[in-house]
Design a protein around this motif. Structure first.
Motif, short mmCIF file in Angstrom:
data_model
loop_
_atom_site.label_atom_id
_atom_site.label_comp_id
_atom_site.label_asym_id
_atom_site.label_seq_id
_atom_site.Cartn_x
_atom_site.Cartn_y
_atom_site.Cartn_z
N ILE A 1 -4.51 -4.45 -11.66
CA ILE A 1 -3.84 -3.16 -11.69
C ILE A 1 -2.35 -3.42 -11.50
N ASP A 2 -1.60 -3.27 -12.59
CA ASP A 2 -0.17 -3.57 -12.55
C ASP A 2 0.67 -2.40 -12.08
N ALA A 3 0.22 -1.19 -12.33
CA ALA A 3 1.00 -0.01 -11.95
C ALA A 3 0.08 1.20 -11.84
N VAL A 4 0.55 2.19 -11.11
CA VAL A 4 -0.19 3.44 -10.93
C VAL A 4 0.80 4.59 -11.05
N ALA A 5 0.32 5.74 -11.51
CA ALA A 5 1.16 6.93 -11.63
C ALA A 5 0.29 8.16 -11.43
N LYS A 6 0.94 9.32 -11.36
CA LYS A 6 0.21 10.57 -11.22
C LYS A 6 -0.73 10.76 -12.42
N PRO A 7 -1.81 11.48 -12.24
CA PRO A 7 -2.79 11.65 -13.34
C PRO A 7 -2.24 12.50 -14.47
N THR A 8 -2.70 12.18 -15.67
CA THR A 8 -2.37 12.98 -16.85
C THR A 8 -3.52 13.91 -17.23
N ARG A 9 -4.69 13.61 -16.72
CA ARG A 9 -5.82 14.51 -16.89
C ARG A 9 -6.87 14.17 -15.84
N LEU B 1 0.83 -1.20 0.00
CA LEU B 1 0.00 0.00 0.00
C LEU B 1 0.87 1.25 0.00
N ALA B 2 1.93 1.27 0.80
CA ALA B 2 2.83 2.42 0.84
C ALA B 2 3.48 2.64 -0.52
N GLU B 3 3.91 1.56 -1.16
CA GLU B 3 4.52 1.65 -2.49
C GLU B 3 3.52 2.19 -3.51
N PHE B 4 2.28 1.69 -3.46
CA PHE B 4 1.24 2.09 -4.41
C PHE B 4 0.91 3.57 -4.25
N LEU B 5 0.71 4.02 -3.01
CA LEU B 5 0.35 5.42 -2.78
C LEU B 5 1.50 6.34 -3.17
N GLY B 6 2.74 5.89 -2.93
CA GLY B 6 3.88 6.70 -3.30
C GLY B 6 3.97 6.91 -4.80
N LYS B 7 3.75 5.85 -5.57
CA LYS B 7 3.78 5.97 -7.03
C LYS B 7 2.59 6.77 -7.53
N TRP B 8 1.46 6.64 -6.86
CA TRP B 8 0.26 7.37 -7.26
C TRP B 8 0.48 8.87 -7.19
N PRO C 1 -3.77 17.29 -21.51
CA PRO C 1 -4.53 17.73 -20.34
C PRO C 1 -5.01 19.16 -20.53
N PRO C 2 -6.10 19.55 -19.88
CA PRO C 2 -6.58 20.93 -19.98
C PRO C 2 -5.56 21.89 -19.40
N ALA C 3 -5.64 23.14 -19.79
CA ALA C 3 -4.66 24.13 -19.38
C ALA C 3 -4.62 24.31 -17.87
N ASP C 4 -5.76 24.16 -17.19
CA ASP C 4 -5.82 24.36 -15.75
C ASP C 4 -5.68 23.06 -14.97
N PHE C 5 -5.18 22.00 -15.60
CA PHE C 5 -5.06 20.71 -14.95
C PHE C 5 -3.95 20.75 -13.90
N ASP C 6 -4.24 20.24 -12.70
CA ASP C 6 -3.27 20.18 -11.61
C ASP C 6 -2.98 18.71 -11.32
N PRO C 7 -1.75 18.24 -11.55
CA PRO C 7 -1.45 16.82 -11.35
C PRO C 7 -1.34 16.40 -9.89
N GLU C 8 -1.36 17.33 -8.94
CA GLU C 8 -1.29 16.97 -7.54
C GLU C 8 -2.58 16.23 -7.14
N VAL C 9 -2.42 15.11 -6.41
CA VAL C 9 -3.57 14.26 -6.15
C VAL C 9 -4.23 14.55 -4.80
N GLY C 10 -3.61 15.31 -3.93
CA GLY C 10 -4.30 15.76 -2.73
C GLY C 10 -4.15 14.91 -1.49
N PHE C 11 -3.17 14.02 -1.46
CA PHE C 11 -2.93 13.27 -0.21
C PHE C 11 -1.45 13.01 -0.04
#
Length: 218
Positions: A124-132, A78-85, A208-218
């Motif tokens: 779910i093999d991998a997770v990463a920050k959002p692109t949109r 879980l720690a690894e997954f959230l870190g990559k997320w 991604p839209p111009a105002d897109f923020d890739p920060e996920v909030g946690f």
């Protein structure tokens, strides 16, 4: 008593590939018996469910889930997954409120695997920050998901009734190492694969839209 192994239906797993997604639920599964390297023990599990832009045959949003031991130990999945997320590792002493995962966007890499019965499921093999940004459709029903899990757990225990599954949409705060014994393996066949090692999807990616923020909030 004579029992017959039957197929569970014509359920189709989430499509394979790289998918923008949003978290729609975090379910506290309670204590679950696990078998890790021949050692059986009871550990607290959580289930994180995502909704993507992919659609089912009847036009509904596709969803996919992954179970974890409820621990942020440095070696925990879980720690690894959230870190990559979120794009930065979980630090020692850090506390994460799982409620904040709901509504957070990400990018998922999904493959199809087969269980011992030959049934195909989405992994779910991998997770990463959002692109949109992906907005939840509102069609996911967390109460119904808990009811299904309660009925399944009751059947497994032979009680024939329903278990008392917490109705909240997210589990408690999780701190590093708050579940003893580290983290056993999760769903069979899951592979932690980096995004860079996967072939690109065909066609041009949607910017991604111009105002897109890739920060996920946690």
């Amino acid at each position: 008593m004579v029992l017959q192994c039957k197929d569970s239906g014509d359920f189709k797993p989430h499509p394979e590939g790289i998918h923008p997604a949003v978290c729609v639920d975090v379910m506290d599964l309670g204590l679950v018996e696990t078998d890790f390297q021949g050692v059986k023990k009871m550990v607290n599990k959580v289930k994180i469910t995502f909704e993507s832009e992919a659609k089912t045959d009847d036009g509904k949003p596709c969803s996919v889930s992954k179970n974890f031991t409820a621990s942020l130990h440095p070696k925990a999945k879980l720690a690894e997954f959230l870190g990559k997320w979120r794009g930065r590792p979980v630090l020692l002493g850090e506390t994460i409120d799982l409620q904040k995962l709901i509504g957070a966007c990400c990018t998922l890499v999904i493959s199809h695997q087969q269980n011992l019965a030959g049934k195909t499921y989405a992994s779910i093999d991998a997770v990463a920050k959002p692109t949109r940004k992906v907005a939840p459709s509102g069609q996911y029903d967390p109460a119904a998901a808990r009811q299904r899990y309660a009925e399944w757990k009751a059947k497994q225990s032979g009680q024939g009734g329903t278990s008392n599954i917490q109705s909240r949409r997210a589990g408690p705060n999780i701190q590093p190492g708050n579940v003893s014994g580290g983290t056993p393996a999760t769903t069979a066949g899951t592979v932690e694969a980096p995004l860079a090692n996967l072939p690109p999807k065909s066609g041009a990616a949607t910017p991604p839209p111009a105002d897109f923020d890739p920060e996920v909030g946690f």
